[in-house]
Design a protein around this motif. Structure first.
Motif, PDB file in Angstrom:
ATOM      1  N   LEU A   1       0.934  -1.213   0.009  1.00  0.00           N
ATOM      2  CA  LEU A   1      -0.010   0.124  -0.078  1.00  0.00           C
ATOM      3  C   LEU A   1       0.914   1.341  -0.004  1.00  0.00           C
ATOM      4  N   ALA A   2       0.541   2.142  -0.855  1.00  0.00           N
ATOM      5  CA  ALA A   2       1.323   3.463  -0.899  1.00  0.00           C
ATOM      6  C   ALA A   2       0.416   4.717  -0.799  1.00  0.00           C
ATOM      7  N   ALA A   3       0.958   5.640  -0.244  1.00  0.00           N
ATOM      8  CA  ALA A   3      -0.030   6.873  -0.444  1.00  0.00           C
ATOM      9  C   ALA A   3       0.927   8.042  -0.906  1.00  0.00           C
ATOM     10  N   VAL A   4       0.501   8.743  -1.706  1.00  0.00           N
ATOM     11  CA  VAL A   4       1.246   9.803  -2.418  1.00  0.00           C
ATOM     12  C   VAL A   4       0.634  11.179  -2.343  1.00  0.00           C
ATOM     13  N   LEU A   5       1.317  12.140  -1.923  1.00  0.00           N
ATOM     14  CA  LEU A   5       0.751  13.351  -1.770  1.00  0.00           C
ATOM     15  C   LEU A   5       1.596  14.592  -2.543  1.00  0.00           C
ATOM     16  N   PRO A   6       1.316  14.778  -3.967  1.00  0.00           N
ATOM     17  CA  PRO A   6       2.010  15.609  -4.539  1.00  0.00           C
ATOM     18  C   PRO A   6       1.675  17.052  -4.314  1.00  0.00           C
ATOM     19  N   VAL A   7       3.147  17.840  -4.169  1.00  0.00           N
ATOM     20  CA  VAL A   7       2.984  19.232  -3.847  1.00  0.00           C
ATOM     21  C   VAL A   7       3.850  19.963  -4.959  1.00  0.00           C
ATOM     22  N   GLY A   8       3.254  20.123  -6.100  1.00  0.00           N
ATOM     23  CA  GLY A   8       4.139  20.972  -7.374  1.00  0.00           C
ATOM     24  C   GLY A   8       5.160  19.581  -7.750  1.00  0.00           C
ATOM     25  N   ASP A   9       6.395  19.791  -7.869  1.00  0.00           N
ATOM     26  CA  ASP A   9       7.276  18.911  -8.639  1.00  0.00           C
ATOM     27  C   ASP A   9       7.886  17.923  -7.417  1.00  0.00           C
ATOM     28  N   ILE A  10       7.388  18.094  -6.142  1.00  0.00           N
ATOM     29  CA  ILE A  10       7.828  17.482  -5.018  1.00  0.00           C
ATOM     30  C   ILE A  10       6.346  16.432  -4.780  1.00  0.00           C
ATOM     31  N   ALA A  11       6.700  15.118  -4.618  1.00  0.00           N
ATOM     32  CA  ALA A  11       5.611  14.066  -4.252  1.00  0.00           C
ATOM     33  C   ALA A  11       6.338  13.328  -2.989  1.00  0.00           C
ATOM     34  N   PRO A  12       5.700  13.806  -1.709  1.00  0.00           N
ATOM     35  CA  PRO A  12       6.193  12.603  -0.692  1.00  0.00           C
ATOM     36  C   PRO A  12       5.251  11.342  -0.625  1.00  0.00           C
ATOM     37  N   THR A  13       5.885  10.371  -0.333  1.00  0.00           N
ATOM     38  CA  THR A  13       5.284   8.828  -0.240  1.00  0.00           C
ATOM     39  C   THR A  13       5.392   8.220   0.961  1.00  0.00           C
ATOM     40  N   VAL A  14       4.591   7.195   1.360  1.00  0.00           N
ATOM     41  CA  VAL A  14       4.809   6.509   2.241  1.00  0.00           C
ATOM     42  C   VAL A  14       4.092   4.999   1.878  1.00  0.00           C
TER      43      VAL A  14
END
Length: 299
Positions: free
Chosen positions: A216-229
């Motif tokens: 399972l992965a969660a992605v929160l894109p913020v512009g050109d940056i995308a933090p993932t868990v």
């Protein structure tokens, strides 16, 4: 004299239109206007030019690869992705370092084929082993891609062929069918994949092993940056759990860089790992067309 006056009278009478002629011209003017209005109303309207937004291609995935799971988005037709995900893992006194080379090619917008050629190095108390790990080939097909619902569903199969020694994890041939689901909830993107790795016996005394897995992965894109868990569970003889927080960066179109820290939460999982990612996409066919015919590709 009288004749001249009669000729002048006839001339004046000829120049002065009779009352019925003036009435006919008065009736002809509105009739012509009615005909022009009717012809204008019945004439087909000119087709409106297509807006660029109506022909714009679907948006690109927020990320191109996952560290622990399978992504549901295939490559577009005749699009080649070259990726490498160097990884360092420590499991007790065993240390592994790998540099896999991954290729993915879109046959159509729904069908993708790919392969992985890993270079492995393992060190333990008995020494150091290096060489090729498990060579993999993969096929992925997207059955559903509805961007209005933010839902994508794909399925595929991966085959593993041992090319190195057992110290490098090459114990036998393996088949791994998997499914992958992507769903968007506002600004959050969730990726869920499930697989079942079937390891074929090498010798007659060996048995077929089945190892189911879930990621399972969660992605929160913020512009050109995308933090993932990311979180992955493998159920072999004993359950192992991996937790990998990370980040993706898109410095240019078709280029993705990523890094993540892998933490093992089970007895069978590596204690610690550092995962890197470099992804480059190349369009093999020139699909540029005039903007009024087909909109430009989404960034």
């Amino acid at each position: 004299m009288i004749a001249d006056e009669r000729r002048a009278g006839r001339v004046k009478a000829a120049r002065t239109p009779p009352p019925w002629a003036a009435a006919r011209r008065a009736r002809a003017r509105p009739s012509l206007g009615v005909l022009l209005a009717a012809s204008t109303a019945t004439a087909p309207a000119a087709p409106a030019p297509r807006r660029v937004e109506d022909t714009r291609e679907p948006e690109q995935p927020v990320i191109e690869e996952l560290f622990l799971g399978e992504l549901a988005f295939p490559q577009e037709a005749l699009e080649l992705q070259i990726a490498s995900s160097p990884a360092w893992r420590r499991d007790g006194r065993l240390v592994r370092f790998s540099i896999p080379l991954q290729l993915e090619l879109g046959v159509t917008d729904r069908l993708q084929i790919g392969g992985e050629l890993p270079l492995e190095l393992a060190r333990n108390d008995r020494g150091v082993a290096s060489g090729l790990g498990v060579v993999r080939a993969e096929a992925l097909y997207s059955f559903l891609d509805d961007r209005a619902l933010g839902l994508t569903f794909s399925a595929g199969i991966e085959a593993g062929f041992p090319a190195g020694s057992r110290e490098l994890g090459a114990s036998g041939h393996a088949l791994e069918p998997f499914v992958s689901l992507h769903k968007t909830f506002g600004f959050v993107h969730l990726c869920l994949s499930a697989s079942a790795e079937v390891t074929l016996p090498v010798a007659r005394s060996d048995t077929t092993e089945i190892g189911p897995g879930l990621a399972l992965a969660a992605v929160l894109p913020v512009g050109d940056i995308a933090p993932t868990v990311e979180l992955a569970v493998e159920l072999d003889d004993a359950a192992s759990l991996l937790f990998a927080p990370g980040v993706r960066w898109h410095p240019a179109r078709g280029l993705e860089l990523g890094a993540a820290l892998s933490l093992g939460l089970g007895d069978e999982a590596p204690d610690l790992g550092l995962l890197l990612l470099v992804t480059r996409e190349i369009q093999l066919a020139d699909d540029d067309v005039p903007e009024h015919e087909s909109g430009r590709r989404s960034p």
